[in-house]
Design a protein around this motif. Structure first.
Motif, mmCIF file in Angstrom:
data_model
loop_
_atom_site.group_PDB
_atom_site.id
_atom_site.type_symbol
_atom_site.label_atom_id
_atom_site.label_comp_id
_atom_site.label_asym_id
_atom_site.label_seq_id
_atom_site.Cartn_x
_atom_site.Cartn_y
_atom_site.Cartn_z
ATOM 1 N N ALA A 1 0.952 -1.151 -0.099
ATOM 2 C CA ALA A 1 0.127 0.145 -0.087
ATOM 3 C C ALA A 1 0.924 1.208 0.149
ATOM 4 C CB ALA A 1 -0.933 -0.179 1.038
ATOM 5 N N LYS A 2 2.295 1.174 0.569
ATOM 6 C CA LYS A 2 2.965 2.289 0.524
ATOM 7 C C LYS A 2 3.966 2.500 -0.841
ATOM 8 C CE LYS A 2 2.394 3.272 5.154
ATOM 9 N NZ LYS A 2 1.980 4.649 5.544
ATOM 10 N N VAL A 3 4.118 1.368 -1.345
ATOM 11 C CA VAL A 3 5.139 1.637 -2.515
ATOM 12 C C VAL A 3 4.723 1.281 -3.814
ATOM 13 C CG1 VAL A 3 6.911 0.875 -0.851
ATOM 14 C CG2 VAL A 3 5.992 -0.853 -2.116
ATOM 15 N N ALA A 4 3.653 0.682 -3.901
ATOM 16 C CA ALA A 4 3.088 0.308 -5.293
ATOM 17 C C ALA A 4 2.028 1.259 -5.952
ATOM 18 C CB ALA A 4 2.203 -1.263 -5.211
ATOM 19 N N ASN A 5 2.058 1.201 -7.181
ATOM 20 C CA ASN A 5 0.801 2.004 -7.797
ATOM 21 C C ASN A 5 -0.635 1.171 -7.526
ATOM 22 O OD1 ASN A 5 2.328 4.160 -8.552
ATOM 23 N ND2 ASN A 5 3.366 2.980 -10.233
ATOM 24 N N LEU A 6 -1.322 1.358 -7.223
ATOM 25 C CA LEU A 6 -2.673 0.749 -6.678
ATOM 26 C C LEU A 6 -3.516 0.437 -7.967
ATOM 27 C CD1 LEU A 6 -3.313 1.942 -3.184
ATOM 28 C CD2 LEU A 6 -2.262 -0.136 -3.851
ATOM 29 N N ASP A 7 -3.053 1.106 -9.116
ATOM 30 C CA ASP A 7 -3.876 0.734 -10.250
ATOM 31 C C ASP A 7 -3.143 -0.394 -11.173
ATOM 32 O OD1 ASP A 7 -1.742 2.229 -11.001
ATOM 33 O OD2 ASP A 7 -2.934 3.652 -12.289
ATOM 34 N N ASP A 8 -2.044 -0.946 -10.623
ATOM 35 C CA ASP A 8 -1.389 -2.030 -11.026
ATOM 36 C C ASP A 8 -1.932 -3.387 -11.091
ATOM 37 O OD1 ASP A 8 0.525 -4.370 -11.689
ATOM 38 O OD2 ASP A 8 2.328 -2.846 -11.179
ATOM 39 N N GLU A 9 -2.439 -3.961 -12.195
ATOM 40 C CA GLU A 9 -3.245 -5.083 -12.250
ATOM 41 C C GLU A 9 -2.683 -6.344 -11.131
ATOM 42 O OE1 GLU A 9 -4.267 -6.407 -16.132
ATOM 43 O OE2 GLU A 9 -5.193 -4.636 -16.901
ATOM 44 N N ARG A 10 -1.382 -6.476 -11.384
ATOM 45 C CA ARG A 10 -0.872 -7.329 -10.655
ATOM 46 C C ARG A 10 -1.167 -7.275 -9.137
ATOM 47 N NH1 ARG A 10 5.169 -7.344 -11.142
ATOM 48 N NH2 ARG A 10 4.863 -5.094 -11.055
ATOM 49 N N VAL A 11 -0.988 -6.207 -8.603
ATOM 50 C CA VAL A 11 -1.300 -5.728 -7.438
ATOM 51 C C VAL A 11 -2.722 -5.792 -6.980
ATOM 52 C CG1 VAL A 11 -1.271 -3.688 -5.710
ATOM 53 C CG2 VAL A 11 0.552 -4.005 -7.205
ATOM 54 N N VAL A 12 -3.456 -5.461 -7.744
ATOM 55 C CA VAL A 12 -5.164 -5.762 -7.367
ATOM 56 C C VAL A 12 -5.173 -7.257 -7.456
ATOM 57 C CG1 VAL A 12 -7.385 -5.377 -8.301
ATOM 58 C CG2 VAL A 12 -5.550 -3.351 -8.529
ATOM 59 N N LYS A 13 -4.910 -7.959 -8.410
ATOM 60 C CA LYS A 13 -4.953 -9.429 -8.298
ATOM 61 C C LYS A 13 -4.415 -9.972 -6.955
ATOM 62 C CE LYS A 13 -4.239 -13.380 -11.198
ATOM 63 N NZ LYS A 13 -3.347 -14.234 -12.272
ATOM 64 N N ALA A 14 -3.149 -9.528 -6.589
ATOM 65 C CA ALA A 14 -2.690 -10.072 -5.479
ATOM 66 C C ALA A 14 -3.588 -9.619 -4.263
ATOM 67 C CB ALA A 14 -1.287 -9.706 -5.191
ATOM 68 N N LEU A 15 -3.992 -8.665 -3.956
ATOM 69 C CA LEU A 15 -4.975 -8.378 -2.977
ATOM 70 C C LEU A 15 -6.076 -8.904 -2.977
ATOM 71 C CD1 LEU A 15 -4.059 -4.304 -3.282
ATOM 72 C CD2 LEU A 15 -3.298 -6.034 -1.346
ATOM 73 N N ARG A 16 -6.824 -9.037 -4.069
ATOM 74 C CA ARG A 16 -8.022 -9.702 -4.278
ATOM 75 C C ARG A 16 -7.896 -11.294 -3.717
ATOM 76 N NH1 ARG A 16 -10.066 -7.671 -9.916
ATOM 77 N NH2 ARG A 16 -11.163 -5.622 -9.119
ATOM 78 N N ALA A 17 -6.742 -11.968 -3.829
ATOM 79 C CA ALA A 17 -6.484 -13.127 -3.648
ATOM 80 C C ALA A 17 -6.305 -13.291 -1.840
ATOM 81 C CB ALA A 17 -5.205 -13.699 -4.020
ATOM 82 N N ARG A 18 -5.836 -12.203 -1.368
ATOM 83 C CA ARG A 18 -5.683 -12.113 0.144
ATOM 84 C C ARG A 18 -7.059 -11.835 0.943
ATOM 85 N NH1 ARG A 18 -3.100 -15.619 1.371
ATOM 86 N NH2 ARG A 18 -2.743 -16.180 -0.881
#
Length: 350
Positions: A299-316
């Motif tokens: 949440a601090k270092v990633a661009n939250l519109d990055d698809e990989r980030v969104v996918k990883a967060l959804r999994a969690r």
């Protein structure tokens, strides 16, 4: 001489008026720098009555001057007197009699930086600065007091250092700060971090190598302090600093993990691919505490519109650990807000 002896005796008279007349008369009849008279007046600086001590100090300034060996020797001795008022009086007289750069005097004053009375410590701090002549000796002596257990004394010493330090002295201070960063006492480590923040240039080689080494120290307190220091001394985008902070996301100490997240947010460039990839790996760690730290870091270092980030967060959000689920959900909500804001901005621009 008999007149002088008689006047000196009257300086201890119980009547302040008589003492005043004796002092005024003495000044008019005694020769300048008369050693015998000066010696006797010096003795009165230790008198039990404050008024007599003050009168003796007043007379001394008028009948002798800077460099008088008798006075200088007496003042040196009085700096260690058991009576704090006498110590203070000696410090008040120092500028009138002692030359700048007297190393023995500086050592005596530095000892007073740890005096039991705050007023004495503050007066000593001001005089250390006043009598310093620009050499490293005084810095060395002052630095020894940075490890004092009393926080108030350390603060005064820090203030003295700030006023003494000139170009060329920074490395001496930084060497001491790096040493203190390994201390078992957390307060001293905090002092070391403040010193690094004040004196260390970004990406200074020796400091960086020391701090990076201490990030892996056996003591969790040292690791935490080193991570805080890393945020102060590393340049943003420094790969070594970012990698060290990412590695600590899997630390067994929760305080270290929290500090690693905060440090990562200060040393990593937003959206930097290598850092984001390394943090994403933490989201699949076996330990839920590590996964939680990874989400907070993401949440601090990633661009939250990055698809990989969104996918990883959804999994969690399906994680078996409730705290990880909650953190992932919050991060996704933040991502949605970011995306909505971008859409609105784009619509407004069109």
């Amino acid at each position: 001489r008999k007149v002088i002896v008689a006047l000196l005796a009257f300086l201890e008279h119980k009547d302040p008026g008589v003492r005043r007349v004796a002092a005024d008369t003495l000044r008019s009849v005694v020769e300048y720098r008369d050693a015998e008279t000066v010696c006797r007046i010096c003795e009165l600086l230790e008198h039990a009555e404050e008024g007599i001590r003050a009168l003796a100090a007043e007379i001394l300034v008028l009948i002798t001057g800077k460099g008088d060996e008798v006075v200088v020797k007496q003042l040196h001795a009085l700096l260690a007197h058991a009576n704090s008022c006498i110590r203070f009086l000696a410090m008040e007289l120092l500028p009138s009699f002692v030359e700048k750069g007297d190393e023995d005097l500086l050592r005596g004053l530095v000892r007073l930086l740890e005096d039991e009375y705050v007023g004495v410590r503050r007066a000593a701090a001001a005089l250390v600065v006043q009598f310093w002549r620009g050499d490293d000796g005084a810095i060395d002596v002052v630095l020894t007091n940075l490890e004092h257990p009393d926080g108030g004394i350390r603060r005064i010493v820090m203030d003295v250092l700030a006023r003494l330090a000139e170009p060329g002295h920074e490395m001496l201070i930084l060497l001491h700060a790096c040493k203190m960063l390994e201390h078992k006492c957390p307060d001293l480590r905090d002092t070391a971090v403040r010193m690094l923040q004040r004196y260390a240039p970004r990406d200074e080689g020796f400091v960086m190598s020391t701090v990076l080494r201490l990030v892996d120290d056996r003591d969790p307190g040292v690791r935490r302090s080193a991570l805080v220091a890393l945020a102060q001394v590393a340049a943003r985008g420094d790969q070594r600093a970012a990698a060290a902070a990412v590695a600590r996301l899997e630390d067994r100490d929760p305080g270290v993990r929290r500090t690693a997240v905060a440090t990562l947010s200060q040393v990593a460039t937003q959206g930097e691919e290598r850092v984001v990839d390394a943090v994403l790996e933490k989201l699949t760690c076996w330990d839920p505490d590590f996964r939680l730290a990874g989400i907070h870091a993401l949440a601090k270092v990633a661009n939250l519109d990055d698809e990989r980030v969104v996918k990883a967060l959804r999994a969690r959000t399906q994680d078996f650990e409730p705290s990880v689920q909650h953190a992932a959900s919050e991060a996704l909500e933040q991502a949605v807000k970011v995306a909505s804001g971008q859409l609105l901005a784009a619509a407004g621009g069109s």
